[in-house]
Write a protein that holds these residues in place. Sequence first.
Motif, mmCIF file in Angstrom:
data_model
loop_
_atom_site.group_PDB
_atom_site.id
_atom_site.type_symbol
_atom_site.label_atom_id
_atom_site.label_comp_id
_atom_site.label_asym_id
_atom_site.label_seq_id
_atom_site.Cartn_x
_atom_site.Cartn_y
_atom_site.Cartn_z
ATOM 1 N N LEU A 1 -33.855 -28.256 14.388
ATOM 2 C CA LEU A 1 -32.484 -27.753 14.273
ATOM 3 C C LEU A 1 -31.665 -28.613 13.314
ATOM 4 N N VAL A 2 -31.862 -29.920 13.345
ATOM 5 C CA VAL A 2 -31.159 -30.811 12.415
ATOM 6 C C VAL A 2 -31.594 -30.515 10.984
ATOM 7 N N ALA A 3 -32.900 -30.360 10.771
ATOM 8 C CA ALA A 3 -33.406 -30.066 9.429
ATOM 9 C C ALA A 3 -32.827 -28.761 8.902
ATOM 10 N N ARG A 4 -32.763 -27.762 9.764
ATOM 11 C CA ARG A 4 -32.206 -26.469 9.371
ATOM 12 C C ARG A 4 -30.734 -26.609 8.979
ATOM 13 N N ALA A 5 -29.991 -27.407 9.741
ATOM 14 C CA ALA A 5 -28.573 -27.611 9.435
ATOM 15 C C ALA A 5 -28.397 -28.365 8.117
ATOM 16 N N ILE A 6 -29.245 -29.358 7.870
ATOM 17 C CA ILE A 6 -29.169 -30.109 6.615
ATOM 18 C C ILE A 6 -29.486 -29.212 5.431
ATOM 19 N N HIS B 1 -23.898 -35.287 29.376
ATOM 20 C CA HIS B 1 -24.069 -33.927 29.884
ATOM 21 C C HIS B 1 -24.715 -33.033 28.819
ATOM 22 N N VAL B 2 -24.284 -33.190 27.570
ATOM 23 C CA VAL B 2 -24.814 -32.360 26.491
ATOM 24 C C VAL B 2 -26.281 -32.699 26.234
ATOM 25 N N ILE B 3 -26.612 -33.994 26.192
ATOM 26 C CA ILE B 3 -27.998 -34.395 25.968
ATOM 27 C C ILE B 3 -28.900 -33.907 27.098
ATOM 28 N N LEU B 4 -28.442 -34.072 28.325
ATOM 29 C CA LEU B 4 -29.257 -33.628 29.458
ATOM 30 C C LEU B 4 -29.475 -32.120 29.442
ATOM 31 N N ALA B 5 -28.451 -31.367 29.042
ATOM 32 C CA ALA B 5 -28.598 -29.912 28.969
ATOM 33 C C ALA B 5 -29.665 -29.532 27.947
ATOM 34 N N ALA B 6 -29.643 -30.193 26.794
ATOM 35 C CA ALA B 6 -30.640 -29.906 25.756
ATOM 36 C C ALA B 6 -32.026 -30.384 26.165
ATOM 37 N N ALA C 1 -26.791 -26.330 23.543
ATOM 38 C CA ALA C 1 -26.549 -27.766 23.549
ATOM 39 C C ALA C 1 -27.312 -28.449 22.422
ATOM 40 N N ALA C 2 -28.562 -28.038 22.218
ATOM 41 C CA ALA C 2 -29.366 -28.629 21.147
ATOM 42 C C ALA C 2 -28.759 -28.320 19.775
ATOM 43 N N ARG C 3 -28.299 -27.092 19.587
ATOM 44 C CA ARG C 3 -27.669 -26.731 18.306
ATOM 45 C C ARG C 3 -26.389 -27.521 18.089
ATOM 46 N N TYR C 4 -25.643 -27.736 19.152
ATOM 47 C CA TYR C 4 -24.393 -28.504 19.033
ATOM 48 C C TYR C 4 -24.699 -29.945 18.625
ATOM 49 N N LEU C 5 -25.671 -30.563 19.284
ATOM 50 C CA LEU C 5 -26.063 -31.922 18.899
ATOM 51 C C LEU C 5 -26.554 -31.962 17.454
ATOM 52 N N ALA C 6 -27.344 -30.968 17.078
ATOM 53 C CA ALA C 6 -27.873 -30.922 15.713
ATOM 54 C C ALA C 6 -26.754 -30.813 14.682
ATOM 55 N N SER C 7 -25.727 -30.036 15.005
ATOM 56 C CA SER C 7 -24.609 -29.891 14.064
ATOM 57 C C SER C 7 -23.872 -31.215 13.886
ATOM 58 N N LEU C 8 -23.706 -31.972 14.967
ATOM 59 C CA LEU C 8 -23.048 -33.278 14.872
ATOM 60 C C LEU C 8 -23.910 -34.271 14.107
ATOM 61 N N MET C 9 -25.223 -34.223 14.337
ATOM 62 C CA MET C 9 -26.126 -35.113 13.609
ATOM 63 C C MET C 9 -26.157 -34.775 12.124
ATOM 64 N N ALA C 10 -26.070 -33.490 11.799
ATOM 65 C CA ALA C 10 -26.033 -33.080 10.395
ATOM 66 C C ALA C 10 -24.754 -33.565 9.721
ATOM 67 N N MET C 11 -23.652 -33.583 10.464
ATOM 68 C CA MET C 11 -22.405 -34.126 9.918
ATOM 69 C C MET C 11 -22.560 -35.614 9.629
ATOM 70 N N LEU D 1 -31.651 -41.609 12.558
ATOM 71 C CA LEU D 1 -30.556 -40.690 12.832
ATOM 72 C C LEU D 1 -30.638 -40.277 14.293
ATOM 73 N N SER D 2 -29.547 -40.487 15.032
ATOM 74 C CA SER D 2 -29.563 -40.145 16.458
ATOM 75 C C SER D 2 -28.319 -39.363 16.839
ATOM 76 N N ALA D 3 -28.421 -38.690 17.987
ATOM 77 C CA ALA D 3 -27.257 -37.968 18.500
ATOM 78 C C ALA D 3 -26.260 -38.928 19.115
ATOM 79 N N CYS D 4 -26.761 -39.896 19.904
ATOM 80 C CA CYS D 4 -25.886 -40.836 20.609
ATOM 81 C C CYS D 4 -26.430 -42.247 20.515
ATOM 82 N N VAL D 5 -25.533 -43.199 20.648
ATOM 83 C CA VAL D 5 -25.927 -44.594 20.757
ATOM 84 C C VAL D 5 -25.124 -45.225 21.887
ATOM 85 N N ALA D 6 -25.831 -45.972 22.739
ATOM 86 C CA ALA D 6 -25.186 -46.673 23.847
ATOM 87 C C ALA D 6 -25.020 -48.139 23.474
#
Length: 227
Positions: free
Chosen positions: A122-127, A59-64, A72-82, A212-217
């Motif tokens: 967004l990921v670069a900015r968070a890093i 749902h989050v990926i589709l929203a972004a 949604a994109a910022r939320y994913l970016a924050s998790l990827m930065a973590m 680096l990815s947001a999700c992996v299936a």
Amino acid sequence: MAMQELLELLYPPRCLGCQLPGCQICPRCESELESYIKVPIVAGVPLYSALHYNEASSHVILAAKESNDRAAARYLASLMAMRFARLHREIGAASYLLVPIPSSRAADFRRGFAHMHVLAKLVARAIQSEYHLPCDVAPLLIPMRKVADQSALNARERALNMNQALMANPKARCARDGVGIIVVDDLVTTGSTVAEAIRALKVANFEPVAVLSACVAGRFLMNKIGR
């Protein structure tokens, strides 16, 4: 009243997973987001991913991706930065260059924006903010030909579909010495797309150090998100 408070008053936040008003991620949806802690190797390169792909994360990926929902994109970016924290501990480059995997030109035109470029920025900015490291984004990859929607393809079909589908942009110019090149994607399923990205970069003498990815299936799990 601060601008952010005014915006929240006018446009109250809704859960990115279920649209429950009043929060960015409700407790139920947050509990369903499962961290991905493995570091598999794809085409000789380690893959670091923030989340397992499931109903909540989709749902989050589709929203972004499809709704241009920047929250949604910022939320994913924050998790990827973590997740980047472990990547940096193990790679240890002095600076980083994020290379987003491009969607098709038709998909970008339909959406009205380049989803992966937005997410990578967004990921670069968070890093930069959280780790105080130089981190830039470069569109080094471009599509060479039209590919089929991957969502209905199995692993073998995906590999054939992505074979020779990408190339390094011959006009791209960027520093290489001491720079850790990271391929960035939102969802990795069988690894065929990131493997093609890695191949295309290596042909042009770029050496990716990680993905680096947001999700992996699961490697053979079908998903409902296309490129």
